[in-house]
Design a protein around this motif. Structure first.
Motif, PDB file in Angstrom:
ATOM      1  N   GLY A  10     -68.313   3.272  18.070  1.00  0.00           N
ATOM      2  CA  GLY A  10     -66.905   3.656  18.037  1.00  0.00           C
ATOM      3  C   GLY A  10     -66.051   2.446  17.691  1.00  0.00           C
ATOM      4  N   ALA A  11     -64.822   2.427  18.212  1.00  0.00           N
ATOM      5  CA  ALA A  11     -63.860   1.388  17.832  1.00  0.00           C
ATOM      6  C   ALA A  11     -64.369  -0.020  18.138  1.00  0.00           C
ATOM      7  CB  ALA A  11     -62.539   1.640  18.558  1.00  0.00           C
ATOM      8  N   ILE A  12     -64.717  -0.276  19.397  1.00  0.00           N
ATOM      9  CA  ILE A  12     -65.104  -1.654  19.733  1.00  0.00           C
ATOM     10  C   ILE A  12     -66.531  -1.955  19.273  1.00  0.00           C
ATOM     11  CG2 ILE A  12     -65.998  -1.346  22.096  1.00  0.00           C
ATOM     12  CD1 ILE A  12     -64.278  -3.882  22.798  1.00  0.00           C
ATOM     13  N   ASP A  34     -75.785   5.772  18.357  1.00  0.00           N
ATOM     14  CA  ASP A  34     -74.567   6.416  18.864  1.00  0.00           C
ATOM     15  C   ASP A  34     -74.903   7.866  19.166  1.00  0.00           C
ATOM     16  OD1 ASP A  34     -71.272   5.766  18.579  1.00  0.00           O
ATOM     17  OD2 ASP A  34     -71.837   7.864  18.762  1.00  0.00           O
ATOM     18  N   TYR A  35     -74.270   8.377  20.202  1.00  0.00           N
ATOM     19  CA  TYR A  35     -74.387   9.777  20.591  1.00  0.00           C
ATOM     20  C   TYR A  35     -74.031  10.666  19.405  1.00  0.00           C
ATOM     21  CZ  TYR A  35     -73.978  13.465  24.107  1.00  0.00           C
ATOM     22  OH  TYR A  35     -74.143  14.581  24.858  1.00  0.00           O
ATOM     23  N   SER A  72     -69.336   4.964  25.520  1.00  0.00           N
ATOM     24  CA  SER A  72     -68.303   5.393  26.481  1.00  0.00           C
ATOM     25  C   SER A  72     -68.712   5.052  27.920  1.00  0.00           C
ATOM     26  CB  SER A  72     -68.077   6.891  26.347  1.00  0.00           C
ATOM     27  OG  SER A  72     -67.891   7.211  24.981  1.00  0.00           O
ATOM     28  N   ASP A  73     -67.685   4.906  28.786  1.00  0.00           N
ATOM     29  CA  ASP A  73     -67.895   4.413  30.151  1.00  0.00           C
ATOM     30  C   ASP A  73     -69.082   5.067  30.903  1.00  0.00           C
ATOM     31  OD1 ASP A  73     -65.530   3.183  29.468  1.00  0.00           O
ATOM     32  OD2 ASP A  73     -64.389   3.872  31.216  1.00  0.00           O
ATOM     33  N   HIS A  76     -72.674   3.540  30.480  1.00  0.00           N
ATOM     34  CA  HIS A  76     -72.970   2.104  30.633  1.00  0.00           C
ATOM     35  C   HIS A  76     -74.110   1.816  31.613  1.00  0.00           C
ATOM     36  CE1 HIS A  76     -68.737   0.646  29.098  1.00  0.00           C
ATOM     37  NE2 HIS A  76     -69.352   1.427  28.249  1.00  0.00           N
ATOM     38  N   TYR A  79     -77.742   2.608  30.467  1.00  0.00           N
ATOM     39  CA  TYR A  79     -78.258   1.712  29.418  1.00  0.00           C
ATOM     40  C   TYR A  79     -78.491   0.294  29.948  1.00  0.00           C
ATOM     41  CZ  TYR A  79     -77.138   5.291  25.910  1.00  0.00           C
ATOM     42  OH  TYR A  79     -77.094   6.445  25.172  1.00  0.00           O
ATOM     43  N   GLU A  93     -69.909  -3.748  27.726  1.00  0.00           N
ATOM     44  CA  GLU A  93     -68.442  -3.676  27.764  1.00  0.00           C
ATOM     45  C   GLU A  93     -67.990  -3.178  29.129  1.00  0.00           C
ATOM     46  OE1 GLU A  93     -65.861  -4.640  26.655  1.00  0.00           O
ATOM     47  OE2 GLU A  93     -66.511  -5.576  24.814  1.00  0.00           O
ATOM     48  N   LYS A  94     -66.758  -3.517  29.488  1.00  0.00           N
ATOM     49  CA  LYS A  94     -66.227  -3.044  30.763  1.00  0.00           C
ATOM     50  C   LYS A  94     -65.955  -1.538  30.680  1.00  0.00           C
ATOM     51  CE  LYS A  94     -62.159  -2.018  29.219  1.00  0.00           C
ATOM     52  NZ  LYS A  94     -61.731  -0.658  29.155  1.00  0.00           N
ATOM     53  N   ASN A 169     -60.701   2.179  34.108  1.00  0.00           N
ATOM     54  CA  ASN A 169     -60.938   1.796  32.718  1.00  0.00           C
ATOM     55  C   ASN A 169     -59.883   0.821  32.204  1.00  0.00           C
ATOM     56  OD1 ASN A 169     -60.222   2.279  29.687  1.00  0.00           O
ATOM     57  ND2 ASN A 169     -62.365   2.881  29.850  1.00  0.00           N
ATOM     58  N   TYR A 277     -62.321 -12.168  22.024  1.00  0.00           N
ATOM     59  CA  TYR A 277     -63.592 -11.475  21.737  1.00  0.00           C
ATOM     60  C   TYR A 277     -64.524 -12.375  20.917  1.00  0.00           C
ATOM     61  CZ  TYR A 277     -61.321  -6.974  22.960  1.00  0.00           C
ATOM     62  OH  TYR A 277     -60.672  -5.950  23.590  1.00  0.00           O
TER      63      TYR A 277
HETATM   64  P1  NAP Z   1     -64.905   5.064  21.247  1.00  0.00           P
HETATM   65  O1  NAP Z   1     -64.172   4.687  20.007  1.00  0.00           O
HETATM   66  O2  NAP Z   1     -64.744   6.440  21.815  1.00  0.00           O
HETATM   67  O3  NAP Z   1     -66.455   4.756  20.993  1.00  0.00           O
HETATM   68  C1  NAP Z   1     -67.466   5.108  21.882  1.00  0.00           C
HETATM   69  C2  NAP Z   1     -68.648   5.599  21.059  1.00  0.00           C
HETATM   70  O4  NAP Z   1     -69.768   5.741  21.938  1.00  0.00           O
HETATM   71  C3  NAP Z   1     -68.374   6.970  20.418  1.00  0.00           C
HETATM   72  O5  NAP Z   1     -68.842   6.981  19.103  1.00  0.00           O
HETATM   73  C4  NAP Z   1     -69.178   7.892  21.326  1.00  0.00           C
HETATM   74  O6  NAP Z   1     -69.629   9.053  20.646  1.00  0.00           O
HETATM   75  C5  NAP Z   1     -70.348   7.023  21.682  1.00  0.00           C
HETATM   76  N1  NAP Z   1     -71.073   7.477  22.870  1.00  0.00           N
HETATM   77  C6  NAP Z   1     -70.597   8.179  23.927  1.00  0.00           C
HETATM   78  N2  NAP Z   1     -71.588   8.408  24.831  1.00  0.00           N
HETATM   79  C7  NAP Z   1     -72.707   7.819  24.310  1.00  0.00           C
HETATM   80  C8  NAP Z   1     -74.043   7.717  24.740  1.00  0.00           C
HETATM   81  N3  NAP Z   1     -74.481   8.256  25.886  1.00  0.00           N
HETATM   82  N4  NAP Z   1     -74.933   7.040  23.946  1.00  0.00           N
HETATM   83  C9  NAP Z   1     -74.539   6.502  22.777  1.00  0.00           C
HETATM   84  N5  NAP Z   1     -73.275   6.577  22.312  1.00  0.00           N
HETATM   85  C10 NAP Z   1     -72.377   7.220  23.060  1.00  0.00           C
HETATM   86  O7  NAP Z   1     -64.527   4.067  22.437  1.00  0.00           O
HETATM   87  P2  NAP Z   1     -64.220   2.498  22.351  1.00  0.00           P
HETATM   88  O8  NAP Z   1     -62.762   2.289  22.379  1.00  0.00           O
HETATM   89  O9  NAP Z   1     -65.027   1.867  21.277  1.00  0.00           O
HETATM   90  O10 NAP Z   1     -64.771   2.031  23.782  1.00  0.00           O
HETATM   91  C11 NAP Z   1     -66.163   1.945  24.044  1.00  0.00           C
HETATM   92  C12 NAP Z   1     -66.376   1.189  25.358  1.00  0.00           C
HETATM   93  O11 NAP Z   1     -65.852  -0.129  25.218  1.00  0.00           O
HETATM   94  C13 NAP Z   1     -65.660   1.809  26.554  1.00  0.00           C
HETATM   95  O12 NAP Z   1     -66.478   1.723  27.683  1.00  0.00           O
HETATM   96  C14 NAP Z   1     -64.417   0.979  26.735  1.00  0.00           C
HETATM   97  O13 NAP Z   1     -64.006   0.895  28.085  1.00  0.00           O
HETATM   98  C15 NAP Z   1     -64.893  -0.388  26.229  1.00  0.00           C
HETATM   99  N6  NAP Z   1     -63.789  -1.141  25.621  1.00  0.00           N
HETATM  100  C16 NAP Z   1     -63.563  -2.411  26.057  1.00  0.00           C
HETATM  101  C17 NAP Z   1     -62.503  -3.121  25.549  1.00  0.00           C
HETATM  102  C18 NAP Z   1     -62.206  -4.504  26.039  1.00  0.00           C
HETATM  103  O14 NAP Z   1     -61.064  -4.931  25.944  1.00  0.00           O
HETATM  104  N7  NAP Z   1     -63.177  -5.256  26.527  1.00  0.00           N
HETATM  105  C19 NAP Z   1     -61.666  -2.568  24.571  1.00  0.00           C
HETATM  106  C20 NAP Z   1     -61.961  -1.282  24.129  1.00  0.00           C
HETATM  107  C21 NAP Z   1     -63.019  -0.577  24.655  1.00  0.00           C
HETATM  108  P3  NAP Z   1     -68.810  10.437  20.804  1.00  0.00           P
HETATM  109  O15 NAP Z   1     -67.464  10.169  20.186  1.00  0.00           O
HETATM  110  O16 NAP Z   1     -69.625  11.441  20.112  1.00  0.00           O
HETATM  111  O17 NAP Z   1     -68.695  10.667  22.304  1.00  0.00           O
END
Ligand code: NAP
Length: 333
Positions: A10-12, A34-35, A72-73, A76, A79, A93-94, A169, A277
């Motif tokens: 996803g994004a991060i 990825d899921y 996604s949270d 975590h 894994y 990731e947090k 979160n 980062y």
């Molecule tokens: P996102 O854009 O929704 O990306 C998450 C990705 O993980 C999506 O593609 C999702 O697929 C996939 N996913 C969900 N469940 C899964 C699983 N069981 N196995 C494999 N892939 C799976 O979210 P994001 O913003 O990147 O955030 C991801 C994580 O990073 C979160 O835990 C967030 O708290 C953390 N984060 C940390 C920071 C920081 O500042 N350190 C900043 C942003 C995010 P689907 O869309 O199909 O569910």
């Protein structure tokens, strides 16, 4: 070259893959998962790496030496445990888990190895602003710290966001950085609801205020706005006996025009902490290669989750709740 597999495209996840591929010395992303299969396939094609069907398959792959978890949270903890079971270094990731109980399982699994294999993505510790604040506080020149006033404001949230996530979160970053800045531990905390913003129409509380008390009697207030409609605005002021330290706003050119002085406020967390980062993952790869992790640990991830659990349980009660941890294992001293 450290061969890395990334779970979560996803994004991060995509941002970290770009960073590890283009910027971080000694790192090579070799696999992703990825899921949402299409997301992994797209990233795999872009970088010429292998897309695995599941996170578990990626962790088990012999070519993957270290794992980065950016899914996604709720995924975590599972894994992280699978990575530790495979004896692989893992960056998560947090938040580390959805609750303190799952963090305790992770701590037990890491202790069984007798060495640190896990780092948690509390990247603010690598931000130059926070690092300089800590340096000044630790120098003692301003006397003892007494209070922190902080705020965490986001533009908007994706569908599915819930009130509790404002703490577990979003404010989880403040739960880590405040105890790190103060070199102190939490005693108790509570969450208060305030007059609700018209920007929150999706059923979750916005804003909320997090109140914390530390073991030495410092008080912390954190305003949490998860839909502010104007920017990603992170503020922090530490009040000490003989002065204060403030987190600087990020670099921005000031414009003077039309009888106004102005500068833009960022809207994307990826830009706000981009340098933090970069430093975080560069130092993580160096530490893995050296076989000695020094960044935020399973213990730090656990303490943040213990505090988040207590805060979420306090909601609506009007009472402070104790923030109680297990005894800190020697590995994390
Ligand atoms: P996102 O854009 O929704 O990306 C998450 C990705 O993980 C999506 O593609 C999702 O697929 C996939 N996913 C969900 N469940 C899964 C699983 N069981 N196995 C494999 N892939 C799976 O979210 P994001 O913003 O990147 O955030 C991801 C994580 O990073 C979160 O835990 C967030 O708290 C953390 N984060 C940390 C920071 C920081 O500042 N350190 C900043 C942003 C995010 P689907 O869309 O199909 O569910």
């Amino acid at each position: 070259m450290l061969k890395i597999g990334v779970i979560g495209c996803g994004a991060i996840g995509r941002d970290h893959i770009r960073r590890l591929t283009d910027l971080v010395p000694g790192a090579q992303v070799v696999a992703c998962a990825d899921y949402f299969k299409e997301a992994a396939d797209k990233v795999a094609a872009q970088y010429g790496i292998t897309a695995y069907e599941t996170g578990e398959a990626l962790i088990a792959a012999p070519e993957v030496e270290a794992v980065v978890i950016t899914s996604s949270d709720p995924s975590h903890a599972g894994y992280v445990l699978a990575s530790l079971e495979a004896g692989k270094y893992v960056f998560c990731e947090k938040p580390l888990a959805q609750n303190a109980a799952d963090c305790e399982k992770i701590i037990a699994a890491e202790l069984a190895h007798g060495k640190r294999l896990l780092q948690v993505g509390f990247m603010r510790r690598y931000d130059r602003g926070y690092a300089e604040m800590k340096r000044i506080i630790d120098s003692g020149e301003l006397g003892a710290p007494l209070m922190i006033h902080a705020c965490h404001r986001n533009v908007s949230q994706p569908d599915g966001f819930q009130t509790e996530m404002g703490v577990s979160n979003v404010a989880i970053h403040e739960l880590d950085i405040c105890r790190w800045l103060l070199g102190d531990e939490y005693e108790a905390g509570q969450v208060l609801k305030v007059r609700q913003s018209a920007c929150s129409t999706k059923g979750y509380d916005n804003p909320q205020i997090v109140l914390l008390e530390t073991k030495t009697g410092c008080r912390i207030d954190v305003e949490v706005q998860v839909a502010d409609a104007y920017g990603y605005d992170i503020q922090c002021q530490v009040v000490c006996e003989k002065g204060t330290v403030n987190l600087p706003d990020p670099y921005a050119v000031v414009k003077r025009a039309n009888a106004t002085r102005s500068f833009p406020i960022l809207t994307d967390w990826k830009d706000r902490f981009i340098e933090a980062y970069d430093i975080e993952l560069t130092q993580w790869v160096q530490a893995v290669e050296a076989g000695k992790l020094t960044g935020p640990s399973a213990w730090d991830g656990y303490v943040a989750c213990v505090a988040a659990d207590a805060l979420n349980r306090s909601r609506g009660t009007g009472m402070f709740r104790k923030i109680e941890t297990i005894e800190k294992p020697e590995l994390y001293q």
